[in-house]
Design an enzyme around this catalytic site. Sequence first.
Site, short mmCIF file in Angstrom:
data_model
loop_
_atom_site.label_atom_id
_atom_site.label_comp_id
_atom_site.label_asym_id
_atom_site.label_seq_id
_atom_site.Cartn_x
_atom_site.Cartn_y
_atom_site.Cartn_z
N HIS A 107 52.61 111.30 74.47
CA HIS A 107 53.72 111.56 75.38
C HIS A 107 53.42 112.87 76.10
CE1 HIS A 107 55.57 109.34 71.99
NE2 HIS A 107 56.40 108.83 72.88
N ASP A 110 54.14 115.92 74.10
CA ASP A 110 53.31 116.15 72.91
C ASP A 110 52.23 117.18 73.19
OD1 ASP A 110 54.65 114.02 71.68
OD2 ASP A 110 53.11 112.57 72.24
#
Length: 445
Positions: A107, A110
């Site tokens: 993501h 992240d």
Amino acid sequence: MANSNMKTLHSLEGIGKIQFEGKQSKNPLAFKSYNPSEVIGGKTMKDHLRFSVAYWHTLTADGTDMFGTGTMQRAWDSYSGMDLAKARLEVAFQLFDLLDVPYFSFHDRDIAPEGDTLQETNQHLDIILERMKEYMRDSGVKLLWNTANMFKHPRFVHGAATSCHADVFAYAAAQVKKGIETAKELRAENYVFWGGREGYDTLLNTDMKRELDHMASFLHMAVDYAKEIGYTGQFLIEPKPKEPTTHQYDADAATSIAFLKQYGLDTHFKLNIEANHATLAGHTFEHELRVARIHGLLGSVDANQGNTLLGWDTDEFPTDLYATTLAMYEILQNGGLGTGGLNFDAKVRRASFELEDILYAHIAGMDAFAKGLRVAHRLIEDRVFEDVIKHRYRSFSEGIGRDISEGKANFHILEEYALKHPLIRNESGREEQLKARLNQYLLED
């Protein structure tokens, strides 16, 4: 590659690349079934399985749950902000190298922290992306897919593309725009849309038709922008029935396919099927794969497993050999996953807090799918299920059955036939016998 500053900060020193040692090996840091160079059905295991490590569970998860704080012992967590992002990036590629995986996924949030503004957030991403490209070039590891985290920040409390607030819709569009640009920059083979908060908690305050229309419009905008900038990767929808919302619009494979077809999106999207999400939807993993496959929309897989005794998304590493075998059966019948892969959307248990546990977990999952691949290939080669199914439906290959299958029958013809043939003799489905055959193949491999 960036200079290493983590050599003394983790406990992986002295561990070499994980090797295949075979089923007799007692070495916990060795593959027992996964032999990447072994050829099965004309392809290597590595090419069949296309393993991917999930950045979020592997690098960012700290073991926090609803009842307790984090437990994970991660040396890089001594950093913060962009220093933490850079440290995680370095360790990530060390882990990819040890496991010899060809892909990873992430993501946007992240890999880099969110800033005070969208502009600052994108600047953080750009810094990390430049370093990430170096690591990817030097290692040969590729990006299976990336996606946007549009569920964690409070702005998404009512959803993203389905939010009741137009400003949130606009922000989400800007975030996905950057995500698609990232996918092109890193040559991601896919881009995933998981609508974590694209759903509702109560219909009492929800305009469902409007929200579905908005979500479809959002996805069409994404398709248009990808064409505009020349990104040609596969777009994927990831079904999930609930959590964090009470009811998510992409509840399962069938619901997602109906949505895509309703809004003319089925030529642009395929499905990313997750095992644990199938469990939450009340389906088996292989059911969801089959539904996606027979509609020509099986795109990729999030490889994990759920706990049927619990009512939430546990994201355990896949170790159930029945599940991996039947999953690989569907994938092989699909002709593979194309640009997709087996992405380990799985996390070590909260009590498995040492860094080595990440290796043990991935080894277990990779071995489980390798075993499943071997068994599924033999099942298909020997036509264990195909011949049974062909025999079971043989009445539709001749006579009135053929007329039904070819669309030549109608109610008048069928009524006349039923009146002339009052005696119906069904045959056993032999479910137990087939399960015994499946067991036999699992034990023989």
